[in-house]
Design a protein around this motif. Structure first.
Motif, short mmCIF file in Angstrom:
data_model
loop_
_atom_site.label_atom_id
_atom_site.label_comp_id
_atom_site.label_asym_id
_atom_site.label_seq_id
_atom_site.Cartn_x
_atom_site.Cartn_y
_atom_site.Cartn_z
N TYR A 195 4.88 0.66 6.67
CA TYR A 195 5.99 0.54 5.73
C TYR A 195 5.59 0.82 4.28
O TYR A 195 6.43 0.83 3.39
CB TYR A 195 6.60 -0.86 5.82
CG TYR A 195 7.33 -1.13 7.11
CD1 TYR A 195 8.66 -0.75 7.27
CD2 TYR A 195 6.68 -1.73 8.19
CE1 TYR A 195 9.33 -1.00 8.45
CE2 TYR A 195 7.35 -1.98 9.38
CZ TYR A 195 8.68 -1.61 9.51
OH TYR A 195 9.34 -1.84 10.68
N TYR A 254 9.38 5.20 6.63
CA TYR A 254 10.40 4.24 6.22
C TYR A 254 10.64 4.30 4.72
O TYR A 254 9.74 4.58 3.93
CB TYR A 254 10.01 2.82 6.61
CG TYR A 254 10.04 2.57 8.10
CD1 TYR A 254 11.18 2.06 8.71
CD2 TYR A 254 8.93 2.84 8.88
CE1 TYR A 254 11.22 1.83 10.08
CE2 TYR A 254 8.96 2.61 10.26
CZ TYR A 254 10.10 2.12 10.84
OH TYR A 254 10.14 1.89 12.20
N TYR A 261 13.96 -1.92 5.21
CA TYR A 261 13.28 -0.66 5.51
C TYR A 261 13.96 0.02 6.69
O TYR A 261 14.18 -0.60 7.73
CB TYR A 261 11.80 -0.90 5.84
CG TYR A 261 10.96 -1.20 4.62
CD1 TYR A 261 10.62 -0.18 3.72
CD2 TYR A 261 10.50 -2.48 4.37
CE1 TYR A 261 9.86 -0.43 2.60
CE2 TYR A 261 9.73 -2.75 3.25
CZ TYR A 261 9.41 -1.72 2.37
OH TYR A 261 8.65 -1.98 1.26
N ARG A 273 12.76 -5.51 8.43
CA ARG A 273 11.78 -5.85 7.40
C ARG A 273 12.46 -5.72 6.04
O ARG A 273 12.93 -4.65 5.67
CB ARG A 273 10.58 -4.92 7.49
CG ARG A 273 9.35 -5.37 6.70
CD ARG A 273 8.20 -4.44 7.05
NE ARG A 273 6.96 -4.72 6.39
CZ ARG A 273 5.96 -5.41 6.91
NH1 ARG A 273 6.09 -5.93 8.13
NH2 ARG A 273 4.81 -5.58 6.26
#
Length: 290
Positions: free
Chosen positions: A92, A112, A130, A232
């Motif tokens: 990420y 992402y 994300y 997330r």
């Protein structure tokens, strides 16, 4: 006659220790002075440059994973994005700097990006998560353009989708399609209005509800995932993040260490700068060239 020339009044205060004021005689150049640098304190404690980066960054953003730096804080903590200390942070691109830098990791293009969950971010505090907003290299240019389009208010461009098989989240259906995902579920469209428009009575689908609300200033729209805990979280960031130094060519000073630190890792500051070093360079410039 004399006048006071304010040379620099910089935030954050630990990066520029004090306002530099020079008394200038009219018609005469100011006396030379040396601006402090972001590394003035950490360089006296840590001989290694990576540790200097992490120490200076932690003075502003605060959080580290394992790095031990006990220097007393004399300033307010900066507006820094969430950072993490897990193996997924490499995917990420949201690792805390010490977790990334001190492990000698190199930055890679993460699939992402941090996306909001409402087309009406001006009206409401929408959540940010994300999601995948990229395509495979074999995708058609037209599909890539549809996936990356940040300006269209069409429902198909705005509503996020979830891969029915893997559970991966995509910014819109075009991002799913350009990753060869053909079975996906749209997020729920939530509508909140002060007074509900009459056109809603005839709406028969989420898209029709969305279009009716989009035209009514008393309504705002949010998209809801089926399970928010599987996402997330991230925080607000602008579309174009500043990730290099001297973007305007008006540097007040040149410090190769700041350049290297700015380009070395990602930990978004003030929703606009890749990290605190990209931020402080711009602040130094703005203070002298408003």
């Amino acid at each position: 006659m004399t006048e006071s020339l304010l040379v620099a009044a910089i935030t954050p205060p630990h990066l520029i220790h004090e306002t530099v004021t020079s008394m200038v005689n009219i018609g005469h150049p100011p006396e030379p002075f040396q601006l402090p640098t972001p590394f003035d304190r950490s360089a006296n404690i840590f001989p290694e440059f990576p540790s200097q980066i992490v120490a200076t960054e932690s003075e502003y953003c605060g959080k580290t994973c394992e790095f031990d730096y006990q220097h007393t804080r004399f300033f307010e903590r900066g507006n820094c994005e969430i950072c993490r200390c897990d193996e997924e942070c490499f995917l990420y691109d949201d690792c805390c700097p010490d977790y990334f830098i001190l492990r000698n990791q190199t930055s890679v293009a993460a699939p992402y990006s941090c996306e909001n969950t409402s087309p009406d971010i001006e009206k409401t505090d929408s959540s940010w998560y994300y999601m995948i907003r990229s395509c495979t290299v074999t995708s058609s240019p037209g599909l890539v353009q549809e996936c990356l389009d940040r300006h269209s208010k069409d429902w198909e461009h705005q509503v996020p989708v979830e891969d029915a098989k893997t559970g991966h989240f995509y910014r819109n259906k075009f991002c799913a399609l350009c990753n060869n995902v053909i079975v996906f579920n749209n997020w729920e469209t939530q509508l909140i209005c002060k007074s509900y428009p009459s056109s809603l009575k005839e709406a028969r689908s989420s898209e029709e509800i969305y279009n009716s609300a989009l035209e009514d200033s008393s309504c705002y729209i949010k998209f809801l995932p089926s399970d928010p805990t599987s996402l997330r979280k991230c925080t607000y960031r602008e579309e174009s993040v500043i990730s290099s130094c001297n973007v305007t060519g008006k540097w007040v000073f040149y410090d190769q260490r700041v350049v290297e630190a700015c380009e070395r890792f990602s930990h978004i500051v003030h929703g606009k700068y890749r990290n605190v070093f990209c931020y402080v360079q711009q602040q130094l410039r703005l203070a002298v060239h408003p």
